[in-house]
Scaffold this active site. Sequence first.
Site, PDB file in Angstrom:
ATOM      1  N   HIS A 241     -59.156 -13.081  -4.426  1.00  0.00           N
ATOM      2  CA  HIS A 241     -57.858 -13.841  -5.087  1.00  0.00           C
ATOM      3  C   HIS A 241     -56.300 -14.458  -4.420  1.00  0.00           C
ATOM      4  CE1 HIS A 241     -59.784 -12.923  -9.164  1.00  0.00           C
ATOM      5  NE2 HIS A 241     -59.614 -11.892  -8.421  1.00  0.00           N
TER       6      HIS A 241
HETATM    7  O1  RIB Z   1     -57.000 -11.963 -11.708  1.00  0.00           O
HETATM    8  C1  RIB Z   1     -56.777 -11.796 -11.035  1.00  0.00           C
HETATM    9  C2  RIB Z   1     -54.815 -11.713  -9.953  1.00  0.00           C
HETATM   10  O2  RIB Z   1     -54.050 -10.510 -11.155  1.00  0.00           O
HETATM   11  C3  RIB Z   1     -54.774 -11.218  -9.123  1.00  0.00           C
HETATM   12  O3  RIB Z   1     -54.046 -11.510  -8.521  1.00  0.00           O
HETATM   13  C4  RIB Z   1     -54.580  -9.462  -8.817  1.00  0.00           C
HETATM   14  O4  RIB Z   1     -54.179  -9.090  -8.284  1.00  0.00           O
HETATM   15  C5  RIB Z   1     -54.134  -8.868 -10.767  1.00  0.00           C
HETATM   16  O5  RIB Z   1     -52.898  -9.238 -10.131  1.00  0.00           O
END
Ligand code: RIB
Length: 311
Positions: A241
């Site tokens: 992500h």
């Molecule tokens: O949903 C994914 C996000 O939530 C990413 O930033 C992960 O590190 C968590 O913070």
Amino acid sequence: MARKIIIDTDPGQDDAVAILLALASPELEVLGLTAVAGNVPLALTHVNARKICELAGRPQVPVFAGCDAPLKRTLVTAEHVHGRTGLDGPDLPAPKMPLAEGHAVDFLIETLRQEPANSVTLCALGPLTNIATALQRAPDVAPRIQEIVLMGGAYFEVGNITPTAEFNIYVDPEAAEIVLKSGAPIVMMPLDVTHQALTTRARIEAFRALGTPVGRAVADLTDFFERFDMEKYGSDGAPLHDPCVIAYLLQPQLFSGRTINVEIETSSPLTLGMTVADWWRVTDRAANATFIGKIDADGFYRLLTARLATL
Ligand code: RIB
Ligand code: CA
């Protein structure tokens, strides 16, 4: 001239890779990291952020501790994804670098006031509590923000912590609403796009093949991180992500999206934290964010691996 950024973060394996990518990229000047409670409590996220700065050989980057709980709600964490420490996988030594003096929110406000207007980009990788608190306490900084590029939200991909909500938004929906209503230029990197950037076996082995401490650590981080998503989605790896945020600053041509209206559900218990993205522009609500929908995943991993090789 390098682009000035502040990384607001809740490390988190994917945050860690994003921080490494930023520190490996001369196009970016990382003014500091602001830790926030999210994946794990603040007491761990500010330690993890410093571990990663030291892994990158950049102990002089200031790391500030920020908010330890959402604006109005009880903190929800994600040890089930990131492990007890939030950085499970590699065995990284406790940081020697001290925590920077002062609160992260004060650092955000002071930096935005001192730097020339529209010269600092905020990269938000966790719940938006720090940034929303800064906007509440100092509304004058909103028009001074060059851009907020945030990992959060979901539309076609729906939720990852509830059926309708993505984790960063779900943890502090009121903060997300404040940020989206701030008037600052916003780019959202939702699950719709991060779920196209999977850490396949070949990509993880390419990290390990770098043969460096950073390459080995990133391979161990992503090895650990992927087990949860592969079980849940049956996918060929985990969505990486947060590094999508940094890659967008470096090579925006890898991404595409639409500038649309995005609102946050802050009251319904059923859909709390949902990002209601008007992707088909069926309302007359004003556009307030560029909502990214596509990524060139191979190009993203080429960029990421090449930059990690320089650390
Ligand atoms: O949903 C994914 C996000 O939530 C990413 O930033 C992960 O590190 C968590 O913070
Ligand atoms: Ca994160």
